[in-house]
Design a protein around this motif. Structure first.
Motif, mmCIF file in Angstrom:
data_model
loop_
_atom_site.group_PDB
_atom_site.id
_atom_site.type_symbol
_atom_site.label_atom_id
_atom_site.label_comp_id
_atom_site.label_asym_id
_atom_site.label_seq_id
_atom_site.Cartn_x
_atom_site.Cartn_y
_atom_site.Cartn_z
ATOM 1 N N UNK A 146 10.084 -2.211 -18.366
ATOM 2 C CA UNK A 146 10.523 -1.029 -19.109
ATOM 3 C C UNK A 146 9.557 0.137 -18.906
ATOM 4 N N UNK A 147 8.254 -0.134 -19.118
ATOM 5 C CA UNK A 147 7.273 0.940 -18.951
ATOM 6 C C UNK A 147 7.302 1.478 -17.526
ATOM 7 N N UNK A 148 7.444 0.576 -16.554
ATOM 8 C CA UNK A 148 7.435 0.994 -15.150
ATOM 9 C C UNK A 148 8.616 1.913 -14.867
ATOM 10 N N UNK A 149 9.776 1.591 -15.430
ATOM 11 C CA UNK A 149 10.946 2.440 -15.213
ATOM 12 C C UNK A 149 10.752 3.819 -15.827
ATOM 13 N N UNK A 150 10.293 3.841 -17.064
ATOM 14 C CA UNK A 150 10.072 5.124 -17.738
ATOM 15 C C UNK A 150 9.136 5.998 -16.905
ATOM 16 N N UNK A 151 8.031 5.386 -16.461
ATOM 17 C CA UNK A 151 7.049 6.131 -15.668
ATOM 18 C C UNK A 151 7.663 6.603 -14.351
ATOM 19 N N UNK A 152 8.410 5.725 -13.694
ATOM 20 C CA UNK A 152 8.989 6.073 -12.394
ATOM 21 C C UNK A 152 9.983 7.225 -12.526
ATOM 22 N N UNK A 153 10.810 7.174 -13.567
ATOM 23 C CA UNK A 153 11.805 8.245 -13.761
ATOM 24 C C UNK A 153 11.097 9.573 -14.035
ATOM 25 N N UNK A 154 10.083 9.539 -14.906
ATOM 26 C CA UNK A 154 9.351 10.765 -15.238
ATOM 27 C C UNK A 154 8.660 11.327 -13.995
ATOM 28 N N UNK A 155 8.008 10.454 -13.236
ATOM 29 C CA UNK A 155 7.317 10.906 -12.029
ATOM 30 C C UNK A 155 8.311 11.432 -11.005
ATOM 31 N N UNK A 156 9.468 10.781 -10.911
ATOM 32 C CA UNK A 156 10.491 11.211 -9.959
ATOM 33 C C UNK A 156 10.973 12.615 -10.283
ATOM 34 N N UNK A 157 11.232 12.868 -11.574
ATOM 35 C CA UNK A 157 11.702 14.194 -11.981
ATOM 36 C C UNK A 157 10.653 15.256 -11.665
ATOM 37 N N UNK A 158 9.404 14.923 -11.982
ATOM 38 C CA UNK A 158 8.321 15.864 -11.697
ATOM 39 C C UNK A 158 8.207 16.090 -10.189
ATOM 40 N N UNK A 159 8.381 15.013 -9.427
ATOM 41 C CA UNK A 159 8.292 15.097 -7.974
ATOM 42 C C UNK A 159 9.313 16.070 -7.393
ATOM 43 N N UNK A 160 10.543 16.001 -7.923
ATOM 44 C CA UNK A 160 11.591 16.904 -7.440
ATOM 45 C C UNK A 160 11.197 18.351 -7.725
ATOM 46 N N UNK A 161 10.725 18.611 -8.965
ATOM 47 C CA UNK A 161 10.319 19.971 -9.325
ATOM 48 C C UNK A 161 9.191 20.454 -8.422
ATOM 49 N N UNK A 162 8.216 19.560 -8.149
ATOM 50 C CA UNK A 162 7.080 19.936 -7.301
ATOM 51 C C UNK A 162 7.542 20.244 -5.884
ATOM 52 N N UNK A 163 8.514 19.482 -5.418
ATOM 53 C CA UNK A 163 9.007 19.675 -4.054
ATOM 54 C C UNK A 163 9.688 21.040 -3.926
ATOM 55 N N UNK A 164 10.574 21.340 -4.894
ATOM 56 C CA UNK A 164 11.288 22.620 -4.860
ATOM 57 C C UNK A 164 10.290 23.771 -4.908
ATOM 58 N N UNK A 165 9.375 23.708 -5.866
ATOM 59 C CA UNK A 165 8.387 24.769 -6.035
ATOM 60 C C UNK A 165 7.453 24.849 -4.831
ATOM 61 N N UNK A 166 7.045 23.691 -4.333
ATOM 62 C CA UNK A 166 6.108 23.655 -3.209
ATOM 63 C C UNK A 166 6.690 24.311 -1.974
ATOM 64 N N UNK A 167 7.986 24.048 -1.722
ATOM 65 C CA UNK A 167 8.636 24.653 -0.561
ATOM 66 C C UNK A 167 8.698 26.174 -0.708
ATOM 67 N N UNK A 168 8.996 26.639 -1.928
ATOM 68 C CA UNK A 168 9.088 28.084 -2.127
ATOM 69 C C UNK A 168 7.711 28.737 -1.972
ATOM 70 N N UNK A 169 6.665 28.054 -2.454
ATOM 71 C CA UNK A 169 5.300 28.588 -2.300
ATOM 72 C C UNK A 169 4.914 28.647 -0.823
ATOM 73 N N UNK A 170 5.290 27.613 -0.078
ATOM 74 C CA UNK A 170 4.948 27.573 1.345
ATOM 75 C C UNK A 170 5.650 28.722 2.081
ATOM 76 N N UNK A 171 6.924 28.996 1.684
ATOM 77 C CA UNK A 171 7.657 30.111 2.305
ATOM 78 C C UNK A 171 6.947 31.431 2.019
ATOM 79 N N UNK A 172 6.601 31.682 0.743
ATOM 80 C CA UNK A 172 5.898 32.918 0.387
ATOM 81 C C UNK A 172 4.608 33.038 1.183
ATOM 82 N N UNK A 173 3.890 31.934 1.262
ATOM 83 C CA UNK A 173 2.572 31.936 1.926
ATOM 84 C C UNK A 173 2.701 32.376 3.374
ATOM 85 N N UNK A 174 3.691 31.825 4.060
ATOM 86 C CA UNK A 174 3.810 32.171 5.479
ATOM 87 C C UNK A 174 4.445 33.549 5.656
ATOM 88 N N UNK A 175 5.419 33.919 4.796
ATOM 89 C CA UNK A 175 6.051 35.225 4.984
ATOM 90 C C UNK A 175 5.088 36.360 4.641
#
Lengths: 333, 295
Positions: free
Chosen positions: A11-40
């Motif tokens: 149970x704890x592992x699932x809760x942690x995995x779901x929370x980390x997964x959601x955060x991971x998606x947000x980080x990925x979206x934001x990270x890609x946009x930051x990388x675009x700004x950085x290079x442009x």
């Protein structure tokens, strides 16, 4: 035994995995946009010398999802290790002792040592893995921001990057297990884990980390043109705040000294530098004093050295506590 | 297989200043159902925990099936244990408990476990925390016997069960004993429970072993004597008086040894429960009721 341990962590592992997964998606979206700004913005080629592009990038990094993550991503990396200690570590043995199920576990065909070793290894590796994944994701996401800010050794950032979160998680987990084993009650063990962890991390940040590797002492002529500020108490003394913005790192102390090495804090003189004199006259007078700035700091280049030192300390503490657990578990009935 | 299932010499367990078990010397034969009886707090649980290796002795020695309890995985595999109140993992299902047993015991008998769960009408998908007391005890017993132990140790297995669940539990236990060649040690503060299943008895009072032996031998060696006071005062030597009570004219005694031939003395058979009670009242420093008698 491994199956049993996993089944109880599920149970704890699932809760942690779901929370980390959601955060991971947000980080990925934001990270890609930051990388675009950085290079442009062409920041890859001019570093932090082109101030306009830097300002534009920092504005982009501070708005919308980027801004939210800017505020919370580091905080999450800092609070996850103690949460793992509290919710994975403390109940691991305490819950068994509280419910009496340790008498079931210890009378199956598995020795007590192996039971504890499996629990510590499986859950400890999971905790370290979760913290490692999180820290890696946040460190990667923050790469461009960190490059520009160049203050990863600053306490607010240091604990949320690199390898230290893994060591924190490992330590917090074993601390939780140890306290659970000794206190034998889940909730008090959770509270004690949080308290002791917080106290230790505070001690580390406040007193230990700054001297973990001997800090660099920089002595240079005071740059009178770029002062951080001049403090004047009318009829009292004068203090000069030297500028350290050009030093990338964690400034521990900055002092202004006379050429002889004594601390510079003269009485305010109305003729040389005071409320009634012009700033130019004041600067002229300060220049004539041949003042020296002495800075004690951990430079940004020390980031990984400090990371490994601190991670080593917490990992070693975790190992010591684990050894203590093996000794203590024999005393429990 | 050794002929002795448990051998203790000067076995002592202290918790700080409190002595839970004092200088216990005991040999229990294999292939028996041994009942360990005594009032609450007499040290029964301590002795059983020492036998399964949950506790280490403060002094003295204990060997179970010829080896130190819980010495290694092999020794653990040979001893099955159901702790007092039959603890189970509340968050795990009945099926999970069987999988736990299968994963942690090399001699696990899955067929036996599944059949028992079916016969008990336990739902494998049910969380163990929602089982009744009787079902929980049955699940714990299933876990302990499906590991196919040479010795099964049960600590107050029926103490918290209602009479029906108690009977069903003891029936399940008897069925296992009849089918498998295992020794059993079970404790209880109720003699009536033990009377039904035990053929060997150990009475533990105030952390000391008061009497131990085969039930048949014990019954044959003890008598209740009813005699005029004068005759009771002149009993032959070699007769150990366990308990005595007197009225103005008549004495009632529980004795160990050959019954006297004196025609003035009426010799009666003694039941197991009365025999145990005699030993318990002998040990009691205060006249508190020390044994709960139920039928």
């Amino acid at each position: 035994m491994i199956w049993t341990t996993w089944r109880q962590l599920r149970t704890q592992a699932w809760v942690t995995a779901v929370a980390l997964g959601a955060l991971g998606v947000a980080l990925l979206v934001s990270g890609l946009s930051l990388a675009r700004s950085y290079s442009s913005l062409g920041l890859a080629t001019c570093g932090h010398s082109c101030s306009q592009a830097v300002a534009a990038f920092q504005a982009a990094a501070g708005t919308g999802l980027n801004g939210v993550l800017q505020t919370f991503a580091g905080l999450i990396v800092i609070v996850v290790p103690p949460l793992l200690g509290v919710f994975w570590g403390a109940p691991l043995v305490a819950r068994e002792l509280e419910a009496g199920t340790h008498r079931v576990a210890w009378t199956q065909s598995v020795t007590r040592d192996r039971w504890l070793a499996t629990k510590l290894a499986v859950v400890g590796a999971s905790a370290a893995g979760a913290a490692g994944l999180l820290s890696w994701a946040v460190t990667a996401w923050a790469h461009h921001v960190d490059t520009i800010d160049a203050e990863r050794v600053a306490p607010s950032v240091f604990a949320a990057r690199g390898v230290v979160p893994v060591a924190y998680a490992l330590f917090a987990f074993v601390l939780g297990v140890t306290l659970g084993l000794m206190i034998r009650r889940t909730v008090p063990a959770m509270a004690a884990t949080l308290g002791i962890y917080a106290a230790l991390l505070f001690t580390m940040t406040q007193w230990v980390r700054r001297v973990l590797v001997a800090p660099v002492t920089l002595t240079r002529a005071l740059d009178v043109e770029h002062l951080g500020g001049i403090g004047i108490v009318p009829g009292g003394t004068m203090t000069i705040d030297a500028n350290t913005d050009d030093l990338h790192g964690w400034v521990l102390s900055s002092r202004v000294l006379l050429p002889g090495g004594q601390l510079f804090h003269p009485a305010v003189s109305s003729t040389q530098c005071g409320p009634d004199t012009s700033i130019d006259a004041c600067r002229q007078w300060l220049t004539s004093q041949h003042l020296v700035q002495q800075v004690l700091y951990q430079p940004e280049s020390r980031f990984w050295t400090l990371q490994w030192h601190e991670a080593g300390i917490f990992a070693a503490l975790a190992v010591l506590l684990a050894a203590f657990c093996f000794w203590w578990v024999r005393r429990v009935a | 297989m050794t002929s002795t299932v448990l051998k203790a010499g000067g076995l002592t367990k202290r918790y700080g200043r409190r002595t839970a078990l004092a200088d216990c010397t005991l040999t229990l034969p294999a292939g028996r159902v041994v009942g360990l009886v005594g009032p609450n707090g007499a040290g029964k649980t301590t002795l059983l925990h020492l036998a399964v290796g949950l506790l280490a002795p403060s002094a003295g020695t204990i060997e179970v099936l010829g080896r130190r309890p819980a010495a290694d995985a092999d020794q653990l595999a040979r001893v099955g244990f159901v702790a007092q109140d039959a603890p189970v993992y509340a968050a795990l299902t009945v099926g999970d408990h069987l999988r736990l047993g299968a994963h942690t015991n090399p001699r696990w008998d899955q067929r036996l476990a599944s059949e028992r769960v079916r016969a008990l009408r336990l739902d494998p998908a049910q969380k163990a925390g929602r089982l009744s007391g009787g079902q929980r005890a049955q699940l714990a017993l299933t876990l302990a016997i499906a590991k196919r132990p040479d010795l099964l140790v049960l600590d107050e297995p029926v103490a918290s069960l209602d009479p029906l669940a108690r009977r069903e539990f003891l029936q399940g236990l008897m069925a296992f004993i009849a089918e498998h060649d295992a020794s059993v040690i079970l404790s209880s503060h109720l003699v009536s429970d033990l009377e039904r299943v035990c053929d060997h008895l150990v009475v533990l009072v105030d952390s000391h072993v008061r009497v131990a032996g085969d039930v048949d031998d014990l019954l044959a060696a003890h008598h209740r004597l009813v005699a005029p006071r004068a005759a009771a005062a002149e009993l032959p030597p070699g007769l150990e008086v366990i308990e005595q009570s007197h009225t103005d004219r008549q004495s009632t005694l529980v004795v160990r040894g050959d019954a006297p031939a004196d025609p003035a003395v009426v010799v009666e058979q003694i039941g197991l429960e009365d025999l145990v009670l005699a030993y318990l009242s002998q040990g009691a420093a205060t006249p508190d009721p020390v044994l709960e008698v139920t039928r």
